[in-house]
Motif scaffolding. Structure first.
Motif, PDB file in Angstrom:
ATOM      1  N   PRO A  11       0.821  -1.222   0.000  1.00  0.00           N
ATOM      2  CA  PRO A  11       0.000   0.000   0.000  1.00  0.00           C
ATOM      3  C   PRO A  11       0.855   1.273   0.000  1.00  0.00           C
ATOM      4  N   ASP A  12       2.117   1.172   0.438  1.00  0.00           N
ATOM      5  CA  ASP A  12       3.011   2.344   0.418  1.00  0.00           C
ATOM      6  C   ASP A  12       3.642   2.559  -0.954  1.00  0.00           C
ATOM      7  N   GLY A  13       3.413   1.639  -1.879  1.00  0.00           N
ATOM      8  CA  GLY A  13       3.985   1.785  -3.217  1.00  0.00           C
ATOM      9  C   GLY A  13       4.859   0.610  -3.572  1.00  0.00           C
ATOM     10  N   GLN A  80       0.722  -6.636   2.257  1.00  0.00           N
ATOM     11  CA  GLN A  80       0.414  -5.544   3.187  1.00  0.00           C
ATOM     12  C   GLN A  80       1.712  -4.829   3.589  1.00  0.00           C
ATOM     13  N   SER A  81       2.800  -5.606   3.766  1.00  0.00           N
ATOM     14  CA  SER A  81       4.116  -4.997   3.987  1.00  0.00           C
ATOM     15  C   SER A  81       5.165  -5.897   3.350  1.00  0.00           C
ATOM     16  N   ALA A  82       6.268  -5.294   2.934  1.00  0.00           N
ATOM     17  CA  ALA A  82       7.377  -6.044   2.317  1.00  0.00           C
ATOM     18  C   ALA A  82       8.665  -5.289   2.584  1.00  0.00           C
ATOM     19  N   GLU A  83       9.678  -5.990   3.065  1.00  0.00           N
ATOM     20  CA  GLU A  83      10.965  -5.333   3.324  1.00  0.00           C
ATOM     21  C   GLU A  83      12.121  -6.194   2.830  1.00  0.00           C
ATOM     22  N   SER A  84      13.096  -5.542   2.200  1.00  0.00           N
ATOM     23  CA  SER A  84      14.376  -6.186   1.904  1.00  0.00           C
ATOM     24  C   SER A  84      15.172  -6.210   3.204  1.00  0.00           C
ATOM     25  N   SER A  86      17.992  -5.062   4.083  1.00  0.00           N
ATOM     26  CA  SER A  86      18.623  -3.788   4.487  1.00  0.00           C
ATOM     27  C   SER A  86      17.603  -2.783   5.026  1.00  0.00           C
ATOM     28  N   ASP A  87      16.317  -3.026   4.777  1.00  0.00           N
ATOM     29  CA  ASP A  87      15.284  -2.098   5.271  1.00  0.00           C
ATOM     30  C   ASP A  87      14.709  -2.543   6.611  1.00  0.00           C
ATOM     31  N   ILE A  88      15.152  -3.711   7.085  1.00  0.00           N
ATOM     32  CA  ILE A  88      14.571  -4.229   8.332  1.00  0.00           C
ATOM     33  C   ILE A  88      15.297  -3.647   9.539  1.00  0.00           C
ATOM     34  N   ASP A  89      14.522  -3.070  10.437  1.00  0.00           N
ATOM     35  CA  ASP A  89      15.040  -2.505  11.682  1.00  0.00           C
ATOM     36  C   ASP A  89      14.996  -3.640  12.727  1.00  0.00           C
ATOM     37  N   VAL A  90      16.185  -4.161  13.038  1.00  0.00           N
ATOM     38  CA  VAL A  90      16.258  -5.350  13.905  1.00  0.00           C
ATOM     39  C   VAL A  90      15.718  -5.056  15.308  1.00  0.00           C
ATOM     40  N   GLN A  91      16.078  -3.892  15.836  1.00  0.00           N
ATOM     41  CA  GLN A  91      15.603  -3.539  17.182  1.00  0.00           C
ATOM     42  C   GLN A  91      14.077  -3.500  17.229  1.00  0.00           C
ATOM     43  N   ARG A  92      13.505  -2.909  16.205  1.00  0.00           N
ATOM     44  CA  ARG A  92      12.040  -2.824  16.140  1.00  0.00           C
ATOM     45  C   ARG A  92      11.418  -4.220  16.083  1.00  0.00           C
ATOM     46  N   ALA A  93      12.016  -5.093  15.281  1.00  0.00           N
ATOM     47  CA  ALA A  93      11.476  -6.455  15.172  1.00  0.00           C
ATOM     48  C   ALA A  93      11.632  -7.208  16.496  1.00  0.00           C
ATOM     49  N   ARG A  94      12.759  -6.988  17.181  1.00  0.00           N
ATOM     50  CA  ARG A  94      12.946  -7.655  18.485  1.00  0.00           C
ATOM     51  C   ARG A  94      11.911  -7.182  19.483  1.00  0.00           C
ATOM     52  N   GLU A  98       9.037  -9.379  21.398  1.00  0.00           N
ATOM     53  CA  GLU A  98       8.836  -9.435  22.862  1.00  0.00           C
ATOM     54  C   GLU A  98       7.416  -9.032  23.242  1.00  0.00           C
ATOM     55  N   ARG A  99       6.922  -7.977  22.593  1.00  0.00           N
ATOM     56  CA  ARG A  99       5.557  -7.509  22.879  1.00  0.00           C
ATOM     57  C   ARG A  99       4.542  -8.611  22.567  1.00  0.00           C
ATOM     58  N   ALA A 100       4.722  -9.252  21.423  1.00  0.00           N
ATOM     59  CA  ALA A 100       3.778 -10.308  21.023  1.00  0.00           C
ATOM     60  C   ALA A 100       3.871 -11.491  21.984  1.00  0.00           C
ATOM     61  N   LYS A 121       4.635 -13.845  14.303  1.00  0.00           N
ATOM     62  CA  LYS A 121       5.106 -14.428  13.030  1.00  0.00           C
ATOM     63  C   LYS A 121       5.802 -13.381  12.173  1.00  0.00           C
ATOM     64  N   ARG A 122       5.252 -12.171  12.129  1.00  0.00           N
ATOM     65  CA  ARG A 122       5.879 -11.111  11.315  1.00  0.00           C
ATOM     66  C   ARG A 122       7.268 -10.779  11.857  1.00  0.00           C
ATOM     67  N   ALA A 123       7.359 -10.666  13.182  1.00  0.00           N
ATOM     68  CA  ALA A 123       8.646 -10.301  13.802  1.00  0.00           C
ATOM     69  C   ALA A 123       9.678 -11.411  13.576  1.00  0.00           C
ATOM     70  N   ASN A 125       9.743 -13.639  11.229  1.00  0.00           N
ATOM     71  CA  ASN A 125      10.069 -13.676   9.797  1.00  0.00           C
ATOM     72  C   ASN A 125      11.117 -12.606   9.476  1.00  0.00           C
ATOM     73  N   ARG A 126      10.937 -11.396  10.013  1.00  0.00           N
ATOM     74  CA  ARG A 126      11.901 -10.305   9.747  1.00  0.00           C
ATOM     75  C   ARG A 126      13.270 -10.659  10.332  1.00  0.00           C
ATOM     76  N   LEU A 127      13.277 -11.179  11.542  1.00  0.00           N
ATOM     77  CA  LEU A 127      14.558 -11.508  12.184  1.00  0.00           C
ATOM     78  C   LEU A 127      15.263 -12.632  11.425  1.00  0.00           C
TER      79      LEU A 127
HETATM   80  P1  ATP Z   1       5.485  -3.083  14.658  1.00  0.00           P
HETATM   81  O1  ATP Z   1       4.703  -3.572  15.850  1.00  0.00           O
HETATM   82  O2  ATP Z   1       6.939  -2.904  14.944  1.00  0.00           O
HETATM   83  O3  ATP Z   1       4.842  -1.909  13.946  1.00  0.00           O
HETATM   84  P2  ATP Z   1       4.223  -4.839  12.755  1.00  0.00           P
HETATM   85  O4  ATP Z   1       4.529  -6.261  12.381  1.00  0.00           O
HETATM   86  O5  ATP Z   1       2.927  -4.631  13.459  1.00  0.00           O
HETATM   87  O6  ATP Z   1       5.472  -4.293  13.593  1.00  0.00           O
HETATM   88  P3  ATP Z   1       3.394  -4.116  10.138  1.00  0.00           P
HETATM   89  O7  ATP Z   1       1.965  -3.759  10.439  1.00  0.00           O
HETATM   90  O8  ATP Z   1       3.667  -5.454   9.515  1.00  0.00           O
HETATM   91  O9  ATP Z   1       4.275  -3.932  11.475  1.00  0.00           O
HETATM   92  O10 ATP Z   1       4.038  -3.016   9.188  1.00  0.00           O
HETATM   93  C1  ATP Z   1       3.738  -1.612   9.288  1.00  0.00           C
HETATM   94  C2  ATP Z   1       4.793  -0.865   8.494  1.00  0.00           C
HETATM   95  O11 ATP Z   1       6.023  -0.875   9.229  1.00  0.00           O
HETATM   96  C3  ATP Z   1       5.121  -1.484   7.146  1.00  0.00           C
HETATM   97  O12 ATP Z   1       5.416  -0.436   6.245  1.00  0.00           O
HETATM   98  C4  ATP Z   1       6.358  -2.338   7.409  1.00  0.00           C
HETATM   99  O13 ATP Z   1       7.160  -2.464   6.251  1.00  0.00           O
HETATM  100  C5  ATP Z   1       7.062  -1.511   8.487  1.00  0.00           C
HETATM  101  N1  ATP Z   1       7.816  -2.341   9.448  1.00  0.00           N
HETATM  102  C6  ATP Z   1       7.324  -3.085  10.449  1.00  0.00           C
HETATM  103  N2  ATP Z   1       8.303  -3.644  11.180  1.00  0.00           N
HETATM  104  C7  ATP Z   1       9.464  -3.254  10.597  1.00  0.00           C
HETATM  105  C8  ATP Z   1      10.842  -3.517  10.874  1.00  0.00           C
HETATM  106  N3  ATP Z   1      11.242  -4.288  11.888  1.00  0.00           N
HETATM  107  N4  ATP Z   1      11.755  -2.924  10.085  1.00  0.00           N
HETATM  108  C9  ATP Z   1      11.388  -2.130   9.065  1.00  0.00           C
HETATM  109  N5  ATP Z   1      10.118  -1.856   8.747  1.00  0.00           N
HETATM  110  C10 ATP Z   1       9.153  -2.404   9.499  1.00  0.00           C
END
Ligand code: ATP
Length: 133
Positions: A11-13, A80-84, A86-94, A98-100, A121-123, A125-127
């Motif tokens: 949805p972001d493009g 709904q979301s897709a990341e390469s 290099s675009d994945i923020d590891v801290q955010r995924a961790r 933990e929150r989940a 599952k999303r977290a 998968n990213r890690l």
């Molecule tokens: P969070 O709780 O950290 O938001 P989420 O799994 O709920 O994670 P999504 O709803 O899947 O997040 O994605 C929302 C937007 O944030 C999307 O554009 C997605 O690409 C981006 N995003 C989510 N987590 C990450 C991440 N760890 N690193 C980079 N982009 C992320």
């Protein structure tokens, strides 16, 4: 050699558009391997890595479900979301992991439990994708 034109769109493009020799992904019905001249397909995908192969290299893209459409050597992945990696923020995924996990341990209704399961599952998968980079 024939190739596939692959577009990954959210949805972001558009996230990616390029040519690859093979696309592997995880449909709800199982693993799908797409080579040039594949028959037309539309299939729902699960939270997983899409693998794109070219010149003996594989790149992985984290997707949070969506659909794949294959037709005339054009592969479109709508997610709904897709990341390469290099675009994945590891801290955010961790933190999301933990929150989940905390939410899954707490007693709560079915809907919130399901939401936490998908968030986990999303977290994971990213890690996983960052680890295999
Ligand atoms: P969070 O709780 O950290 O938001 P989420 O799994 O709920 O994670 P999504 O709803 O899947 O997040 O994605 C929302 C937007 O944030 C999307 O554009 C997605 O690409 C981006 N995003 C989510 N987590 C990450 C991440 N760890 N690193 C980079 N982009 C992320």
């Amino acid at each position: 050699m024939k190739t596939l034109t692959v577009s990954v769109v959210t949805p972001d493009g558009p996230i990616l558009e390029d040519s690859y020799e093979m696309v592997s992904c995880k449909a709800q019905s199982g693993e799908l391997g797409i080579l040039p001249n594949h028959i037309p397909v539309v299939a729902p995908l699960v939270i997983s890595a899409v693998r794109l192969k070219r010149n003996n290299e594989t790149i992985r893209v984290a997707i949070s479900g969506g659909f794949i459409e294959v037709s005339n050597n054009q592969v479109t992945i709508l997610a709904q979301s897709a990341e390469s990696p290099s675009d994945i923020d590891v801290q955010r995924a961790r933190k999301a992991k933990e929150r989940a996990e905390r939410r899954l341990k707490a007693k709560q209704d079915d809907i919130d439990f399901r939401r936490a399961e998908y968030a986990l599952k999303r977290a994971l998968n990213r890690l996983d994708i960052v680890e295999k980079r």
